[in-house]
Design a protein around this motif. Structure first.
Motif, PDB file in Angstrom:
ATOM      1  N   ILE A  15       0.787  -1.282   0.073  1.00  0.00           N
ATOM      2  CA  ILE A  15      -0.024  -0.133  -0.053  1.00  0.00           C
ATOM      3  C   ILE A  15       1.066   1.369  -0.008  1.00  0.00           C
ATOM      4  N   LEU A  16       1.801   1.354   0.882  1.00  0.00           N
ATOM      5  CA  LEU A  16       3.032   2.414   0.893  1.00  0.00           C
ATOM      6  C   LEU A  16       3.548   2.533  -0.263  1.00  0.00           C
ATOM      7  N   GLU A  17       4.070   1.555  -1.049  1.00  0.00           N
ATOM      8  CA  GLU A  17       4.721   1.714  -2.427  1.00  0.00           C
ATOM      9  C   GLU A  17       3.743   2.323  -3.334  1.00  0.00           C
ATOM     10  N   GLN A  18       2.371   1.749  -3.406  1.00  0.00           N
ATOM     11  CA  GLN A  18       1.265   2.566  -4.037  1.00  0.00           C
ATOM     12  C   GLN A  18       1.356   3.937  -4.133  1.00  0.00           C
ATOM     13  N   PRO A  24       4.938  10.623  -7.562  1.00  0.00           N
ATOM     14  CA  PRO A  24       6.660  10.705  -7.531  1.00  0.00           C
ATOM     15  C   PRO A  24       7.053  12.256  -7.257  1.00  0.00           C
ATOM     16  N   GLU A  25       6.483  13.305  -7.276  1.00  0.00           N
ATOM     17  CA  GLU A  25       6.998  14.555  -7.256  1.00  0.00           C
ATOM     18  C   GLU A  25       6.891  14.720  -5.588  1.00  0.00           C
ATOM     19  N   ARG A  26       6.462  14.174  -4.897  1.00  0.00           N
ATOM     20  CA  ARG A  26       6.738  14.498  -3.297  1.00  0.00           C
ATOM     21  C   ARG A  26       7.874  13.973  -2.724  1.00  0.00           C
ATOM     22  N   ASN A  27       8.372  14.523  -1.540  1.00  0.00           N
ATOM     23  CA  ASN A  27       9.325  14.138  -1.019  1.00  0.00           C
ATOM     24  C   ASN A  27       9.126  12.966   0.036  1.00  0.00           C
ATOM     25  N   LEU A  28       8.919  11.670  -0.524  1.00  0.00           N
ATOM     26  CA  LEU A  28       8.512  10.558   0.402  1.00  0.00           C
ATOM     27  C   LEU A  28       9.458   9.514   0.838  1.00  0.00           C
ATOM     28  N   ALA A  29       9.553   9.199   1.898  1.00  0.00           N
ATOM     29  CA  ALA A  29      10.687   8.002   2.281  1.00  0.00           C
ATOM     30  C   ALA A  29       9.854   6.872   2.912  1.00  0.00           C
ATOM     31  N   LEU A  30      10.439   5.856   2.649  1.00  0.00           N
ATOM     32  CA  LEU A  30       9.493   4.543   3.047  1.00  0.00           C
ATOM     33  C   LEU A  30      10.589   3.901   4.338  1.00  0.00           C
ATOM     34  N   PHE A  31      10.181   3.730   5.318  1.00  0.00           N
ATOM     35  CA  PHE A  31      11.029   3.161   6.528  1.00  0.00           C
ATOM     36  C   PHE A  31      10.260   1.779   7.089  1.00  0.00           C
ATOM     37  N   SER A  32      11.275   1.036   7.432  1.00  0.00           N
ATOM     38  CA  SER A  32      10.518  -0.273   8.058  1.00  0.00           C
ATOM     39  C   SER A  32      11.151  -0.133   9.727  1.00  0.00           C
ATOM     40  N   TYR A  45       8.002  14.524   3.808  1.00  0.00           N
ATOM     41  CA  TYR A  45       8.775  15.699   4.200  1.00  0.00           C
ATOM     42  C   TYR A  45       8.855  16.478   3.154  1.00  0.00           C
ATOM     43  N   SER A  46       7.933  16.767   2.563  1.00  0.00           N
ATOM     44  CA  SER A  46       7.550  17.914   1.600  1.00  0.00           C
ATOM     45  C   SER A  46       7.354  19.230   2.071  1.00  0.00           C
ATOM     46  N   GLY A  47       6.885  19.150   3.283  1.00  0.00           N
ATOM     47  CA  GLY A  47       6.140  20.298   3.962  1.00  0.00           C
ATOM     48  C   GLY A  47       4.654  20.769   3.573  1.00  0.00           C
ATOM     49  N   LEU A  48       4.099  20.122   2.498  1.00  0.00           N
ATOM     50  CA  LEU A  48       2.982  20.198   1.919  1.00  0.00           C
ATOM     51  C   LEU A  48       1.722  19.548   2.616  1.00  0.00           C
ATOM     52  N   ASP A  49       0.723  19.887   2.334  1.00  0.00           N
ATOM     53  CA  ASP A  49      -0.580  19.466   2.992  1.00  0.00           C
ATOM     54  C   ASP A  49      -0.416  17.839   2.699  1.00  0.00           C
TER      55      ASP A  49
END
Length: 169
Positions: A15-18, A24-32, A45-49
């Motif tokens: 789900i998180l990878e979807q 793709p334009e957002r600053n997203l980071a996936l963590f375990s 961490y884009s700072g956007l809504d």
């Protein structure tokens, strides 16, 4: 320019990878989750809504260092009483402005939960988990260590770390 908020959501890897592929334009980071914790966390961490359906939103009160979200992150959350909160705020400010940063620390965020202005969250970004553990065992983190809050039943002290997870392309 400092971002004003960080949003987080939890879920399965699929789900998180979807979400990551959809934005793709957002600053997203996936963590375990590291250690004994379980689960996956997606950080925006884009700072956007927030784009998440069920986000945990943090207001950014202060930031120091760089935005290197590529390795390990650690959250320490506490809900101290008013007097202890003022002391903690000052101590965190001193820590964040100290040029002698712990080995491996790349960035620090001081946050409050959007739904609880009394909460205090120290989010630290590290080169690796070991560096974070060394800091936790040392004296530089005494201001935010569990021992400071263990006698305050309302403080609700919580610490958890996450290792960066790279989805397959």
């Amino acid at each position: 320019m400092m971002i004003s908020q960080i949003s987080v959501t939890f879920g399965s890897q699929a789900i998180l990878e979807q979400i990551m592929y959809k934005y793709p334009e957002r600053n997203l980071a996936l963590f375990s989750a590291a250690g004994n914790a379980h689960g996956m966390q997606l950080v925006d961490y884009s700072g956007l809504d927030s784009i998440f359906t069920s986000p945990v939103v943090y207001r950014v009160n202060a930031h120091a260092g760089t935005d290197d979200w590529t390795h390990y992150i650690d959250y320490i959350e506490v809900n101290p009483g008013k007097e202890q909160r003022q002391v903690l705020d000052a101590q965190v400010s001193n820590f964040m402005s100290n040029p002698a940063t712990p080995k491996g620390l790349t960035g620090v965020y001081y946050l409050t939960a959007a739904n609880n202005s009394d909460s205090r969250i120290l989010l630290t970004l590290w080169n690796d988990h070991y560096d974070c553990l060394q800091w936790e065992d040392g004296t530089q983190n005494a201001f935010i260590a569990y021992d400071n809050f263990k006698n305050d039943l309302g403080a609700d002290y919580h610490e958890v770390g996450y290792q960066r997870f790279q989805p397959k392309a």
